[in-house]
Structures are given as C-alpha cells and as structure tokens.
Design an enzyme around this catalytic site. Structure first.
Site, mmCIF file in Angstrom:
data_model
loop_
_atom_site.group_PDB
_atom_site.id
_atom_site.type_symbol
_atom_site.label_atom_id
_atom_site.label_comp_id
_atom_site.label_asym_id
_atom_site.label_seq_id
_atom_site.Cartn_x
_atom_site.Cartn_y
_atom_site.Cartn_z
ATOM 1 N N ARG A 123 20.038 41.960 35.249
ATOM 2 C CA ARG A 123 20.644 43.096 34.544
ATOM 3 C C ARG A 123 21.885 43.623 35.243
ATOM 4 O O ARG A 123 22.637 44.419 34.677
ATOM 5 C CB ARG A 123 19.624 44.227 34.405
ATOM 6 C CG ARG A 123 18.382 43.836 33.651
ATOM 7 C CD ARG A 123 17.445 44.999 33.558
ATOM 8 N NE ARG A 123 17.984 46.025 32.685
ATOM 9 C CZ ARG A 123 17.763 46.078 31.381
ATOM 10 N NH1 ARG A 123 17.014 45.180 30.802
ATOM 11 N NH2 ARG A 123 18.289 47.036 30.660
ATOM 12 N N GLU B 95 30.498 29.116 20.405
ATOM 13 C CA GLU B 95 29.417 29.284 21.387
ATOM 14 C C GLU B 95 29.664 28.391 22.610
ATOM 15 O O GLU B 95 29.471 28.816 23.749
ATOM 16 C CB GLU B 95 28.074 28.965 20.716
ATOM 17 C CG GLU B 95 26.852 29.024 21.609
ATOM 18 C CD GLU B 95 26.570 30.392 22.216
ATOM 19 O OE1 GLU B 95 27.212 31.378 21.853
ATOM 20 O OE2 GLU B 95 25.698 30.453 23.106
ATOM 21 N N LYS C 184 30.192 29.858 26.432
ATOM 22 C CA LYS C 184 29.395 29.432 27.593
ATOM 23 C C LYS C 184 30.323 29.023 28.736
ATOM 24 O O LYS C 184 30.095 29.354 29.889
ATOM 25 C CB LYS C 184 28.485 28.243 27.255
ATOM 26 C CG LYS C 184 27.317 28.496 26.339
ATOM 27 C CD LYS C 184 26.171 29.265 26.951
ATOM 28 C CE LYS C 184 26.265 30.720 26.616
ATOM 29 N NZ LYS C 184 25.593 31.173 25.444
ATOM 30 N N GLU D 229 32.148 32.115 30.315
ATOM 31 C CA GLU D 229 31.346 33.045 31.111
ATOM 32 C C GLU D 229 30.783 32.406 32.372
ATOM 33 O O GLU D 229 30.568 33.088 33.365
ATOM 34 C CB GLU D 229 30.242 33.720 30.281
ATOM 35 C CG GLU D 229 29.090 32.863 29.855
ATOM 36 C CD GLU D 229 28.005 33.676 29.128
ATOM 37 O OE1 GLU D 229 27.353 33.097 28.252
ATOM 38 O OE2 GLU D 229 27.795 34.862 29.429
ATOM 39 N N HIS E 201 47.639 25.590 12.151
ATOM 40 C CA HIS E 201 48.275 26.890 11.905
ATOM 41 C C HIS E 201 48.639 27.584 13.210
ATOM 42 O O HIS E 201 48.908 28.774 13.224
ATOM 43 C CB HIS E 201 47.356 27.760 11.043
ATOM 44 C CG HIS E 201 47.045 27.137 9.714
ATOM 45 N ND1 HIS E 201 47.999 26.974 8.723
ATOM 46 C CD2 HIS E 201 45.919 26.575 9.215
ATOM 47 C CE1 HIS E 201 47.466 26.365 7.670
ATOM 48 N NE2 HIS E 201 46.195 26.109 7.960
HETATM 49 O O1 M6R Z 1 20.677 40.846 24.247
HETATM 50 P P1 M6R Z 1 21.654 40.490 23.182
HETATM 51 O O2 M6R Z 1 21.276 39.271 22.416
HETATM 52 O O3 M6R Z 1 21.944 41.651 22.245
HETATM 53 O O4 M6R Z 1 23.009 40.160 23.942
HETATM 54 C C1 M6R Z 1 24.195 39.939 23.238
HETATM 55 C C2 M6R Z 1 25.258 39.360 24.133
HETATM 56 O O5 M6R Z 1 25.573 40.242 25.162
HETATM 57 C C3 M6R Z 1 24.831 38.011 24.737
HETATM 58 O O6 M6R Z 1 24.491 37.106 23.752
HETATM 59 C C4 M6R Z 1 25.981 37.406 25.576
HETATM 60 O O7 M6R Z 1 27.063 37.105 24.758
HETATM 61 C C5 M6R Z 1 25.487 36.181 26.335
HETATM 62 N N1 M6R Z 1 25.544 36.445 27.745
HETATM 63 C C6 M6R Z 1 26.302 34.969 26.109
HETATM 64 O O8 M6R Z 1 25.766 33.873 26.775
#
Ligand code: M6R
Length: 602
Positions: A27, A472, A476, A479, A495
């Site tokens: 977290r 997606e 990945k 990040e 475009h």
């Molecule tokens: O807990 P959530 O599914 O609401 O989170 C949404 C995004 O923060 C989450 O999917 C984020 O984009 C991921 N870390 C991407 O891998």
C-alpha cells in the site's frame, strides 16, 4: 494508500504488527513505523524507506518493553504531505510523547488546524497533515472527563468531528495499555475479531493469519478495540454495529511461495483465479440487475482497461449501449444517467477513491451500481447496489495481473447474464486450462525481454479488444520498467503516432482472431506499415495464424478462443514481458517507484 495495523491482545504486539505491515507494504513503502504500549510506556520507532529499514532499526533496539508490550499500532506510508523522510514517518506523537497516532488519507483542513495549534504553542515536528490529528487527539484526551479506554473513544470522536477530508486514524496512549482506538471516514479500515485479541487494519490480509472473523465498518465511525471487546459508534457517539464476515482467502495466498516476486506468483495463479471466478456461475449469476437499458463502466488503470474490453462483449452479445469511462473523469462532466442505466464499477481493492467518488455520484444521480471487486470488507462494494466478487485472492504486487483476468472473466459473466451468447460458457470453462498451457510456454517471452531491456521506447498496437490489451501492455511496462511505452489503436497510427517509429523501435502487435477476418487483415497491414519504417515487430497471434509470419520478427503464440475472449490470453505474454524487462533492468518488480497498490486519494 498507506497501510495501517493495530493490535490489542494477550501476545507481544510488535511481531503481529510487523507481520501485518509486511502484508500491507504494497500500500505504500516510503516509510514505516510502529508504536507499542507497555506498562505505562510508549515506545516508538520509525524509519524512511522500505519496511526492511525499520526492521534493521528494531533489531538494534534493546528495550525489552518493545518486545513484550501487548498493544501496538504500525504504519507503512505512501507520502502525500511532506517528503518520505524519517521525520515525516508515522506514528506522530503528542508534545509530551504519551500519545501516538497514525493516519491514512488526507486531512483537507490541516493548514487551518495547524495554524490554530501553532498559535496555542504546539511545536510541529513534521511536514505532514497527519501530525495535526495527533495533537488534536492529545488535546481532546486531556479534556475528556472519563478515564480508561472509553476516554480514547470519546477523544477520537471529538477529533474526527473537527477533521475534513479522508482519514483512517489509529491511536494509542501510554496511560491506556490494552486499547487501540480508530476513526474512519472515506478511507479503509476493517476489524479482525480473535479470541482474547482484536485487530484493526487497512485490509484483512494484515491479520488473516490470526483470525478469519472480520467486521466491515461504515463511514464516519469510531471503533475501540481491547483484548475482549470491539465497540463501534458514530462520530456523534451513537452506538453502531458493523457487518461481520468470514475471510475466505488462504494465508499462503499472501506469501511468495518460492516465486522471486509476488507478480510472478500472481501471474502463475491466473488459471486458478479465473477458475474460481467462474465457479458455479456459468449457468447464470445470482444478481438482480433490473431493467438495464444502458451500461456505463467505470474504473481506473487496469480496471478501466478491463471495462474497455467488456464493452465489446456487452454490445455484441447483449446489444445494450455501453460507455466506458475513467472513474477519475466521470463525475466532473455531469454524465447523463437515466433510469435504466446500470453503472459497473470495477476495482480490485474496492478502495480506489476516484472510483468510489464516481460510484457515489452515480447513485446520487439515481443509477444502480454493480461493483466488480476482489476485496471483501472494502468500501466500493459496500456502497454499491450489488456486487460480483472476482475471487482472485490477495493481489500484493502493485502491478495488476490476476485482477485484470478475473475482472475480464466477471465482466464476461455479466455480459452473458444479459444475453446468452451461444458457445461462450463452454469456451470460458476451457480458459483456465488454456492459461495453464500458455504459461508453460513463456520462455521465448523471457528471452525477448532481455533483448528489449535497453530499448528507448516500446509501442503497442491493437484493434477491437486488442486495443485495450495494447494499453494494458504499455501500462505494465511503464509502471514496472519505467520505459516510455504507449498503446495505440492500430488504425490511429497513420494519424500521428507512426512518426515515433525509427530503426529498431520495438512494436508489439496484438493481432485479432482470424475469425474477425476484416480486422485481422487490417492489423496485418498495420504490421507491414510499421515494419516498412524500421520497426522490430513482435506479434502476439493465435495458434495457426500463419498470415502474420512473414511480417513478424518474433511471433508469440496464444491459444485459440472466441474473438471476444482473446484478451484473456493475449494479455498474459505482455505481463510476463513487462515483469521480465523490469527484472532485467534491476528494478523492484513488486514495489515500483512512486506507486502504491491502493490509491485512496483522488
Ligand atoms: O484497486 P483498483 O482496481 O481500483 O486499482 C485501479 C488502479 O489503480 C490499478 O489497476 C493500477 O492501474 C494498477 N497498478 C496497474 O497495474
């Protein structure tokens, strides 16, 4: 953001709190700290950086009270106000050092409160918004006439009433061993009920090793735990009861189980996670969705991409108009929500603030909300009209993998429930086995990762359901590997984005199923176009699709599925690719910089 743990019981609190922090470190990992109460003493340690720094500090401490105190709180931080330093780490202390408090969220009126406290002579030792809550709580505690744990609850209620914004607060006091008090507004907090011990945490993974009995709290509530009691009230003192639930995740699901990273373990768990999501649901869902005339899907990041994929199935199978929107934008453009609009809110954590605010807006405007969520006891399902749990088990790595596949699966189940597309139930039932096979064939992807680890940029292209997969894949890579990576609808290349391509630029091409002949052939043309400009083409294509071979520098094969289910396969190599590139570049795959798993601020 921020992970919070509290314990009051008959065992030494430090180990239990540290275990909880280990499980909650996803977290936030800017700093960590603990406070333990023992025999009228409050012992505190905190350190910037990952939890391991705090562990080292604790290993050097010799005060025995730290090891034996049976009341404690702990915090792992994702910084908002004030940098990730020792002085900004939680717990924050009252001026006399007799009270310790930790906070998750943002106290919006902190500047005014801080000025008032400073005018009263309080000296601040941090740059955080949180420290005001520690001083306010200590001041309120001094003013409470009663004694014992009840005084903590009353002081916390008074404190909470003065705060604006989103917060979970946990506090302990040296003079009240055996009690932890907490307040919650728009920020996660669950209670764990044990035998002669009770727990508080941001989510159940922190204490599920010790108890399976948990309680969901409502908004604007204060909870006091002692070894033998859990007392819940509203901020105004009205007695309240939470909603009890059993935790069905298994403990080993929150361990690495021999994998180098949680992300690798979670990628490997996808066949089982999808099977669990499907279990007992292929013949229909136990959901009353009412009269659905329009669907709006909201989510953030990966969840938003899952929604983008689902739109194709909902519109094609159920012929219901479907919009997809980033939850963070949704409520700011006055969306038109008519009777008959079903809003589907997707969230792994169930706590993403952007999504929660969008849910509240949708309900206030009269829409029904269905949550697709992985986390029991979290806020979004609690505030929705209905919920479909994804049953993915705990996802610890910051990058979503099994959450995405289980969200797709759940969304396909919803689309099937609204229609009855022939052959799809059987195809979905086959997906877990296909995923197992696919995961056994990832060596070429890992090899490719080594080749691409030094690339300046990586582009992803796709069409139809392959377009959100491209987004997606790029997310990945951004990040985890901190590389410039962009996903494009392949038809949009000419475009503008095609100008990005020069000699050797890797372009990952997600090819639609040959059953979508027209689209398939157009993507094959797009691959030729980028190759003609020097791109190195990596093609993700279905088994047996030989049309792509002449234009591919590398082909990655995925099992055949109905066209609309293809993202359940094509996403997997992109997850492995991003994870392997990040590892090859020497980055922390599970805890990428600047990010946190659960984004509880807007
Ligand atoms: O807990 P959530 O599914 O609401 O989170 C949404 C995004 O923060 C989450 O999917 C984020 O984009 C991921 N870390 C991407 O891998």
């Amino acid at each position: 953001m921020c992970g919070i743990v509290g314990y009051a019981g008959g065992r030494p609190a430090l180990g239990i709190v540290m275990d909880g922090l280990r499980r909650l470190e996803y977290r936030g990992y800017d700093s960590a700290g603990v406070a333990v109460v023992d025999a009228g003493e409050l012992l505190v340690e905190k350190k910037s950086g990952k939890l391991v720094n705090l562990e080292k500090c604790l290993a050097e401490r010799v005060d025995t009270g730290f090891d034996v105190g049976m009341t404690g709180i702990g915090h792992t931080r994702w910084a908002t106000h004030g940098g990730p330093t020792d002085r900004n780490a939680h717990p924050h202390l009252s001026a006399d050092g007799r009270v310790a408090l930790i906070h998750n969220g943002i106290i919006e009126n902190f500047a005014r409160l801080r000025a008032d406290l400073a005018a009263d002579g309080v000296e601040f030792r941090s740059d955080t918004d949180s420290e005001v809550a520690a001083h306010l709580f200590a001041a309120e505690l001094r003013g409470v006439q009663i004694g014992g744990p009840a005084a903590l609850a009353e002081a916390m209620r008074r404190t909470a009433r003065r705060l604006e914004g989103a917060f979970t607060l946990l506090a302990v006091a040296a003079d009240t061993p055996g009690a932890v008090v907490a307040a919650r507004r728009n920020s996660p907090l669950v209670v764990g009920r044990g035998v002669r011990e009770n727990f508080l945490a941001s989510d159940v993974s922190a204490f599920m090793e010790y108890t399976r009995d948990a309680i969901e709290l409502g908004q604007d509530q204060v909870v006091l735990i002692t070894p033998n009691a859990v007392e819940i009230t509203g901020f105004d003192g009205t007695p309240a009861v939470g909603t009890a639930f059993r935790i069905d995740w298994n403990v080993s699901a929150a361990e690495k189980d021999g994998h180098e990273f949680f992300m690798l373990k979670e990628i490997a768990e996808q066949p089982q996670a999808v099977a669990d999501t499907l279990l007992g649901r292929l013949d229909g869902l136990d959901l009353d969705l009412g009269d659905v005339r329009k669907i709006v899907i909201i989510g953030c990041g990966t969840a938003y991409h899952a929604g983008m994929v689902a739109r194709y199935a909902i519109e094609e199978w159920a012929r219901i108009p479907c919009d997809v929107e980033m939850a963070s934008e949704f409520r700011y453009r006055s969306p038109i929500l008519e009777p008959g609009t079903l809003v589907i809110a997707i969230s792994q954590s169930g706590e993403t603030m952007d999504t929660l605010m969008a849910v509240r807006h949708a309900r206030a405007e009269g829409a029904r909300v269905l949550a697709i969520c992985n986390t029991h006891g979290s806020t979004i399902p609690r505030e929705s009209d209905a919920v479909l749990y994804t049953r993915g088990g705990p996802e610890i790595a910051v990058a979503s993998t099994k959450a995405f596949l289980t969200q797709l699966t759940a969304l396909h189940l919803v689309a099937m429930d609204l229609s009855s597309p022939p052959g799809i139930a059987a195809a979905l039932a086959h997906v877990p086995d296909q995923l197992r096979t696919l995961l056994g064939e990832m060596d070429p992807v890992r090899k490719l990762a080594n080749d691409l680890a030094d690339a300046r940029q990586v582009l992803f292209i796709g069409r139809h359901v392959g377009y959100p997969v491209a987004l997606e894949g790029a997310l990945k890579l951004k990040e985890l590997a901190y590389m410039h990576a962009e996903g494009f609808a392949a038809g949009e290349l000419k475009h503008g984005p095609i100008a990005l391509i020069d000699e050797g630029t890797p372009v990952i091409c997600v090819v639609p199923s040959p059953s979508l002949r027209l689209l398939h052939d157009k993507v094959v043309s797009n691959i030729q176009e980028v190759r003609a400009r020097g791109a190195r083409t990596v093609v993700i294509a279905e088994e047996g699709d030989d049309d792509v071979v002449p234009y591919a520098d590398t082909v990655i094969r995925v099992p055949r599925t109905p066209a609309l289910l293809a993202p359940l396969m094509t996403t997997v190599p992109l997850q492995v690719l991003a994870c392997s590139i990040a590892a090859a570049r020497g980055y922390d795959v599970d805890q990428p910089r600047n990010l946190a798993k659960s984004v509880t601020v807007e």
